[in-house]
Scaffold this motif. Structure first.
Motif, PDB file in Angstrom:
ATOM      1  N   THR A   3       0.848  -1.179   0.000  1.00  0.00           N
ATOM      2  CA  THR A   3       0.000   0.000   0.000  1.00  0.00           C
ATOM      3  C   THR A   3       0.883   1.226   0.000  1.00  0.00           C
ATOM      4  N   ARG A   9      -0.881  -5.642   1.415  1.00  0.00           N
ATOM      5  CA  ARG A   9      -2.285  -5.996   1.351  1.00  0.00           C
ATOM      6  C   ARG A   9      -2.457  -7.478   1.612  1.00  0.00           C
ATOM      7  N   ARG A  10      -3.641  -7.846   2.082  1.00  0.00           N
ATOM      8  CA  ARG A  10      -3.915  -9.246   2.367  1.00  0.00           C
ATOM      9  C   ARG A  10      -3.951 -10.055   1.086  1.00  0.00           C
ATOM     10  N   SER A 138      -3.430   1.067   8.208  1.00  0.00           N
ATOM     11  CA  SER A 138      -2.947  -0.296   8.417  1.00  0.00           C
ATOM     12  C   SER A 138      -2.860  -0.694   9.893  1.00  0.00           C
ATOM     13  N   PHE A 157      -9.020  -2.674   8.520  1.00  0.00           N
ATOM     14  CA  PHE A 157      -7.721  -2.034   8.322  1.00  0.00           C
ATOM     15  C   PHE A 157      -7.349  -2.126   6.849  1.00  0.00           C
ATOM     16  N   SER A 158      -6.421  -1.272   6.416  1.00  0.00           N
ATOM     17  CA  SER A 158      -6.101  -1.190   4.999  1.00  0.00           C
ATOM     18  C   SER A 158      -5.078  -2.226   4.558  1.00  0.00           C
ATOM     19  N   GLY A 159      -4.370  -2.830   5.486  1.00  0.00           N
ATOM     20  CA  GLY A 159      -3.332  -3.810   5.177  1.00  0.00           C
ATOM     21  C   GLY A 159      -2.401  -3.930   6.365  1.00  0.00           C
ATOM     22  N   THR A 177     -10.374  -6.160   5.233  1.00  0.00           N
ATOM     23  CA  THR A 177      -9.576  -5.245   4.432  1.00  0.00           C
ATOM     24  C   THR A 177     -10.317  -4.952   3.125  1.00  0.00           C
ATOM     25  N   TYR A 185     -15.773  -0.681   1.322  1.00  0.00           N
ATOM     26  CA  TYR A 185     -14.841   0.442   1.294  1.00  0.00           C
ATOM     27  C   TYR A 185     -15.073   1.316   0.070  1.00  0.00           C
TER      28      TYR A 185
END
Length: 353
Positions: A3, A9-10, A138, A157-159, A177, A185
């Protein structure tokens, strides 16, 4: 894939199946884990009929492809009490991310130190879900220990740093995510990336689980005796600072962050009735960002001292959290439990003196 803030990222395949207008979300069901057998489904149906119809929170998944009610054992009675699933959201707190959206609806806001001496927030929602929360950023290693006090919380969370993802996957939580729940999102247009990622909480949880889900150990009630009259209190991190100033008119502590008033997206000043400055060990973890700055680890299990700010006074107290699955108890020096004022609580984790 990384990110913009250096978080990873997942991986594809670890899906959080958010609701898309077809009823409550299917949480925690991952491909390859199997499905419930006919007998298991029949048993679940029988239990449901026996319990009667309710409007309580949706059940959480136990990782075996079947559903179980979210619960925590009451050690006093040996029975399990249904408490529901809270939503925890990691929220950006640098200048470019402010003002944030949805912070005023949180029951608890945790403040932690991150790389470069900056701050980040974790907002916990149980009694109501706002329309939007963000900007979302994150996760950190400290979040995992902090969240173990709740029953299988949903963490938005974003990552995260690549080496941290396997630990997150093993935790008793639901990771949410943008890759796990894409339709939950969206990117806003008023802030530059990466400070413009927002969450729609109702696409993660069908409804707010209620106050019983806040298994934090916090108590609400009359203020403790004594205390020191206090107009304001400032907490400093290496590259961030928070000032809480008592407003008698609002019966809360108006927040100033890095010298600027902390307001909601509509310009209203945040003023939680209770602020806790909790002194903990903050050490360097084994993780770092893309610039090589090591991530601080905030240890929230253990014991120590704290300051409880409420009703225009500061109370010196002690805190105790024996294990990660316990909530945190706050007591006076004499051992009497300390109650917080009704309403939002901010907990600021500060380095132990």
């Amino acid at each position: 894939m990384a990110t913009a803030d250096g978080a990873t990222r997942r991986r594809p395949g670890r899906r959080f199946w958010a609701s898309r207008g077809r009823g409550p979300a299917r949480r925690g069901v991952h491909p390859g884990r199997g499905t419930a057998t006919a007998s298991a489904l029949a048993a679940a149906l029988a239990l449901t009929l026996a319990a009667g119809c309710t409007n309580g929170p949706a059940p959480a998944d136990d990782g075996r492809g079947t559903d179980r009610p979210a619960s925590r054992t009451d050690t006093g009675t040996g029975t399990a009490a249904a408490v529901g699933q809270v939503l925890a959201v990691k929220i950006d707190n640098v200048r470019a991310a402010r003002p944030q959206t949805g912070l005023d609806a949180a029951d608890i806001v945790y403040v932690e130190q991150v790389e470069g001496g900056l701050s980040r927030l974790m907002a916990v929602y149980a009694t109501r879900l706002p329309k939007t929360v963000g900007p979302v950023r994150s996760a950190r290693e400290s979040d995992l220990e902090l969240l173990r006090q709740f029953d299988r919380p949903a963490l938005a969370f974003s990552g995260a740093q690549g080496k941290l993802l396997p630990l997150i996957d093993k935790e008793p939580l639901e990771a949410v995510t943008p890759q796990d729940a894409e339709d939950a999102y969206y990117r806003g247009t008023e802030k530059a990336s990466p400070h413009n990622l927002y969450l729609r909480p109702h696409r993660v949880l069908p409804s707010a689980p209620g106050e019983a889900a806040l298994t934090t150990g916090f108590r609400h009630g009359p203020a403790p005796d004594g205390g020191t009259p206090t107009r304001s209190r400032t907490v400093r991190y290496p590259s961030a600072r928070f000032t809480f100033t008592w407003s008698q008119e609002r019966r809360g502590w108006e927040i100033t962050t890095d010298g600027a008033p902390t307001v909601t997206a509509d310009g209203r000043r945040l003023a939680p009735p209770t602020v806790v400055v909790q002194y903990v060990d903050v050490r360097r973890s084994g993780y770092h960002d893309v610039l090589g700055n090591h991530t601080p680890y905030t240890q929230t299990v253990g014991s120590g001292t704290a300051e409880v700010l409420r009703d225009g006074r500061s109370h010196d107290v002690r805190w105790l959290r024996p294990t990660a699955t316990d909530g945190t108890r706050f007591t006076t020096r004499a051992g009497t439990p300390v109650a917080f004022a009704e309403g939002q609580v901010w907990v600021v984790f500060a380095q132990r003196p």
